[in-house]
Each structure stands twice: as C-alpha cells, then as structure tokens.
Design a protein around this motif. Sequence first.
Motif, mmCIF file in Angstrom:
data_model
loop_
_atom_site.group_PDB
_atom_site.id
_atom_site.type_symbol
_atom_site.label_atom_id
_atom_site.label_comp_id
_atom_site.label_asym_id
_atom_site.label_seq_id
_atom_site.Cartn_x
_atom_site.Cartn_y
_atom_site.Cartn_z
ATOM 1 N N THR A 87 -11.814 -63.025 -24.405
ATOM 2 C CA THR A 87 -10.743 -62.885 -23.421
ATOM 3 C C THR A 87 -11.211 -62.266 -22.104
ATOM 4 N N ALA A 88 -12.446 -61.786 -22.067
ATOM 5 C CA ALA A 88 -12.939 -61.140 -20.851
ATOM 6 C C ALA A 88 -13.019 -62.145 -19.707
ATOM 7 N N ILE A 89 -12.486 -61.762 -18.555
ATOM 8 C CA ILE A 89 -12.534 -62.650 -17.399
ATOM 9 C C ILE A 89 -13.884 -62.525 -16.699
ATOM 10 N N GLN A 90 -14.123 -63.397 -15.746
ATOM 11 C CA GLN A 90 -15.423 -63.509 -15.102
ATOM 12 C C GLN A 90 -15.916 -62.177 -14.571
ATOM 13 N N SER A 91 -15.080 -61.468 -13.842
ATOM 14 C CA SER A 91 -15.531 -60.211 -13.239
ATOM 15 C C SER A 91 -15.927 -59.196 -14.302
ATOM 16 N N LEU A 92 -15.244 -59.214 -15.407
ATOM 17 C CA LEU A 92 -15.576 -58.282 -16.481
ATOM 18 C C LEU A 92 -16.866 -58.673 -17.180
ATOM 19 N N LEU A 93 -17.182 -59.932 -17.217
ATOM 20 C CA LEU A 93 -18.408 -60.374 -17.882
ATOM 21 C C LEU A 93 -19.659 -59.921 -17.149
ATOM 22 N N MET A 94 -19.515 -59.480 -15.922
ATOM 23 C CA MET A 94 -20.651 -58.977 -15.169
ATOM 24 C C MET A 94 -20.805 -57.465 -15.325
ATOM 25 N N THR A 95 -19.975 -56.892 -16.146
ATOM 26 C CA THR A 95 -19.924 -55.436 -16.292
ATOM 27 C C THR A 95 -20.423 -55.031 -17.670
ATOM 28 N N ILE A 96 -21.347 -54.111 -17.686
ATOM 29 C CA ILE A 96 -21.955 -53.678 -18.941
ATOM 30 C C ILE A 96 -20.914 -53.197 -19.931
ATOM 31 N N THR A 97 -19.949 -52.455 -19.465
ATOM 32 C CA THR A 97 -18.981 -51.829 -20.367
ATOM 33 C C THR A 97 -18.049 -52.829 -21.038
ATOM 34 N N SER A 98 -18.069 -54.074 -20.602
ATOM 35 C CA SER A 98 -17.223 -55.090 -21.236
ATOM 36 C C SER A 98 -17.792 -55.575 -22.556
ATOM 37 N N TYR A 99 -19.048 -55.283 -22.790
ATOM 38 C CA TYR A 99 -19.748 -55.807 -23.954
ATOM 39 C C TYR A 99 -19.734 -54.793 -25.102
ATOM 40 N N ASP A 100 -19.351 -55.302 -26.255
ATOM 41 C CA ASP A 100 -19.211 -54.443 -27.428
ATOM 42 C C ASP A 100 -20.469 -54.382 -28.277
ATOM 43 N N TYR A 101 -21.267 -55.432 -28.222
ATOM 44 C CA TYR A 101 -22.434 -55.518 -29.088
ATOM 45 C C TYR A 101 -23.659 -55.892 -28.269
ATOM 46 N N TRP A 102 -24.781 -55.289 -28.635
ATOM 47 C CA TRP A 102 -26.023 -55.484 -27.897
ATOM 48 C C TRP A 102 -27.178 -55.758 -28.849
ATOM 49 N N GLY A 103 -28.079 -56.627 -28.397
ATOM 50 C CA GLY A 103 -29.321 -56.829 -29.120
ATOM 51 C C GLY A 103 -30.329 -55.774 -28.710
ATOM 52 N N GLN A 104 -31.506 -55.836 -29.307
ATOM 53 C CA GLN A 104 -32.494 -54.794 -29.108
ATOM 54 C C GLN A 104 -33.341 -54.994 -27.862
ATOM 55 N N GLY A 105 -33.298 -56.151 -27.252
ATOM 56 C CA GLY A 105 -34.072 -56.404 -26.056
ATOM 57 C C GLY A 105 -35.397 -57.085 -26.336
ATOM 58 N N THR A 106 -35.825 -57.882 -25.387
ATOM 59 C CA THR A 106 -37.123 -58.550 -25.471
ATOM 60 C C THR A 106 -37.794 -58.431 -24.106
#
Length: 124
Positions: free
Chosen positions: A99-118
Amino acid sequence: VQLQACGGGLVQAGGSLRLSCAASGRTFSNYAMGWFRQAPGKERQFVAAIRLTNTYYASSVKGRFTISRDNAKRAVSLQINSLKPEDTAVYFCAAAPITAIQSLLMTITSYDYWGQGTQVTVSS
C-alpha cells in the motif's frame, strides 16, 4: 519476510552486475520491494523500488539500473549497467507494504524488512 541478497562483486567501471534478492516467509506479492545502498561513511540512500508493475528510481541511477521482480520465484533483481566508481556501496534489498505510495517507497522508514546487504565495488 526474510530477505537474502546476493550478486555483488568487484567490477571495472563501465561493467555490469545483476543483484538478486530472494524472499521467504510471508506472501511475496503483498510487498513492494526496494533497493537501497550505503557507501562508507554515508547514509543509506534509495536506489530503486517496484510496486506491482510500477518502478521508481533515484535520479542518479535512472537509465542505468533496472529493477524487476518475479513473484513466482519470490525474488527481486537489480540489473546495474554502466557502473561508476561512485556506485560502490553495500546494496540492500527491502520489503514495504504494497500500500506504500511512491514517495514513501523512497523512504527508508517505509520498509519493514531488510536483507543483509551485498557489496558492490567499482574500480576506475
């Protein structure tokens, strides 16, 4: 949702890489997916996101990066072309509510889950 990113490496400027992120756990199609990156000493920044069939890019990567997803495989990918030394960073995939809109998708805090990074390292 558990996320596992892979595909990073050391490449020369002008080269290409394809990053992949595999998801497990909850229904993958219920999430918008994003890629962020963090260079040494810098804040994590938005790179790209995909929500349903809509894609969004940071201006610094538009035209060189392509985000895609395969719901059947529960995976999101980031094709990176024409790499530049300034693309060097740890790249993270992340999942946000669909449900996140475009502007929110550019914001770190909108994301609930994260991978470990590569790690992506681009040599000049």
